[in-house]
Write an enzyme that holds these catalytic residues in place. Sequence first.
Site, mmCIF file in Angstrom:
data_model
loop_
_atom_site.group_PDB
_atom_site.id
_atom_site.type_symbol
_atom_site.label_atom_id
_atom_site.label_comp_id
_atom_site.label_asym_id
_atom_site.label_seq_id
_atom_site.Cartn_x
_atom_site.Cartn_y
_atom_site.Cartn_z
ATOM 1 N N ASP A 124 1.110 -1.134 0.015
ATOM 2 C CA ASP A 124 -0.040 0.011 -0.038
ATOM 3 C C ASP A 124 1.030 1.159 -0.073
ATOM 4 O O ASP A 124 2.118 1.124 0.064
ATOM 5 C CB ASP A 124 -1.011 0.023 1.191
ATOM 6 C CG ASP A 124 -0.252 -0.026 2.644
ATOM 7 O OD1 ASP A 124 0.879 0.330 2.641
ATOM 8 O OD2 ASP A 124 -0.780 -0.285 3.644
ATOM 9 N N ASP B 199 -7.861 -7.731 0.996
ATOM 10 C CA ASP B 199 -6.803 -7.841 2.082
ATOM 11 C C ASP B 199 -7.595 -7.647 3.380
ATOM 12 O O ASP B 199 -8.381 -6.670 3.481
ATOM 13 C CB ASP B 199 -5.476 -7.087 1.835
ATOM 14 C CG ASP B 199 -6.066 -5.421 2.490
ATOM 15 O OD1 ASP B 199 -6.526 -4.658 1.624
ATOM 16 O OD2 ASP B 199 -5.413 -5.308 3.572
ATOM 17 N N CYS C 270 -12.045 -29.835 9.099
ATOM 18 C CA CYS C 270 -11.217 -28.859 8.181
ATOM 19 C C CYS C 270 -9.769 -29.922 7.983
ATOM 20 O O CYS C 270 -9.168 -30.549 8.826
ATOM 21 C CB CYS C 270 -10.823 -27.737 9.362
ATOM 22 S SG CYS C 270 -9.673 -26.590 8.770
ATOM 23 N N CYS D 92 -6.920 -28.334 7.766
ATOM 24 C CA CYS D 92 -5.656 -27.530 8.172
ATOM 25 C C CYS D 92 -4.869 -28.324 9.098
ATOM 26 O O CYS D 92 -5.263 -29.177 9.769
ATOM 27 C CB CYS D 92 -5.947 -26.237 8.545
ATOM 28 S SG CYS D 92 -6.248 -26.006 10.522
ATOM 29 N N CYS E 9 -6.068 -28.234 12.802
ATOM 30 C CA CYS E 9 -7.260 -29.245 13.023
ATOM 31 C C CYS E 9 -6.807 -30.768 12.724
ATOM 32 O O CYS E 9 -7.785 -31.552 13.294
ATOM 33 C CB CYS E 9 -8.477 -28.847 11.981
ATOM 34 S SG CYS E 9 -9.110 -27.180 12.639
ATOM 35 N N HIS F 204 -4.995 -21.895 11.063
ATOM 36 C CA HIS F 204 -6.425 -22.201 10.789
ATOM 37 C C HIS F 204 -7.048 -21.059 10.127
ATOM 38 O O HIS F 204 -7.781 -21.412 9.054
ATOM 39 C CB HIS F 204 -7.241 -22.814 12.184
ATOM 40 C CG HIS F 204 -8.456 -23.134 11.944
ATOM 41 N ND1 HIS F 204 -9.035 -23.994 11.384
ATOM 42 C CD2 HIS F 204 -9.527 -21.939 11.971
ATOM 43 C CE1 HIS F 204 -10.220 -23.841 11.176
ATOM 44 N NE2 HIS F 204 -10.719 -22.822 11.628
HETATM 45 ZN ZN LIG Z 1 -8.524 -25.710 10.738
#
Ligand SMILES: [Zn+2]
Length: 391
Positions: free
Chosen positions: A93, A265, A303, A305, A308, A334
């Site tokens: 920016d 963003d 999930c 990720c 998780c 996460h």
């Molecule tokens: Zn997760």
Amino acid sequence: MSVSFDVAQSDRTSAARTGVLHTPHGDIPTPVFAPVGTQATVKTLTPDELHDLDATLILANTYHLYLRPGAEVIAKLGGLHAFMGWPGPILTDSGGFQVFSLESLRRVSDDGVVFRSHIDGSEHVFSPEKAISIQEQLGADIIMTLDECPDPLDRDYNRVALDRTHRWAERCLKAHRRSDQALFGILQGGVFPDLRCESARFLTALGFDGYALGGLSVGEPKAKTWEMLDVTVPLLPLDRPRYLMGVGSPEDLFEGVERGIDVFDCVLPTRLARNGAVFTSQGRINLRKAQFAEDPAPIEEGCTCYTCQRFTRAYLRHLYKAGEILGLRLNTLHNLHFLLDLMRRIRAAILDGSLGQLKQRFLATYAAVEDSTGQRAQALSRRRSKQDTAD
Ligand SMILES: [Zn+2]
């Protein structure tokens, strides 16, 4: 090589589109959510982790990096990509938002803006030419014009500030030398449709590589945010990317995408994570709560990720309570996974014409929280202290 944009598919029932933003540091499938790395780091994560999360674009902050470690230092060390060890696309920016929202502002005139460093109180000037030259030293793939970010509800001041923002945009365009960087113009005009449209017309006549909607998500009612998109996005050229600055809650991503936004963003996922708040398909939960003390479930069942796959809510709550760094990292992993995965599903849904159904399915279970456009508002209204200015 310069930056170019291809729209691959447009939605039949909304203004949503999916495409690819080509940059010298890689292709960015759009719509895209860019994690914020204010100080040349997305807090707590390594570049490899960001890559594994499928982040394709990172935002870094001109104001902060200019003050520390300095644009010359970063240029000397090979530019921002080399300096932070992130080989993918970066957007910086212009620093305008920080200068106007932190306690740093001293004077604004047509020449530029005088501000004090939040680090040591030293006085500095950003002119349009300086903002471009700093961003050329940093070397991001996408850079932004210097703009003035006034209170979105103050019409008289927005009138004055808009003219100044437009003159600054002309000067930024003239000052911009590097052909391997895309320069985006920033639309302003507060919550006033006529000013917003004027801004769209003025900036598109100048001709930028992309267009950003600035001065939104700063405390105005959400209906106004979407109204400003409704009136301005149709005035923007179809073949240039559109960037909605500072918006990134899950429900807002749908609203922006449906109105034709390609780039988002927001500090929300990373800042929330460090406060123990994590996204689930039911909405946000806060792991600090006592109810999770013995909860054997992951943050979100199913999930994919890392967090998780391996850890329970009870463990994450314990890490938070004990002030352990790992907790901040796991929550951040996460939350970014949640948003980046949602964007992946949004892109796929635009391609196969099911965006409306995806939105309906998602919002049927997701309980939105009111403060989601308030992240930047907090910065503007509270005039935050120095520690909290970074994402
Ligand atoms: Zn997760």
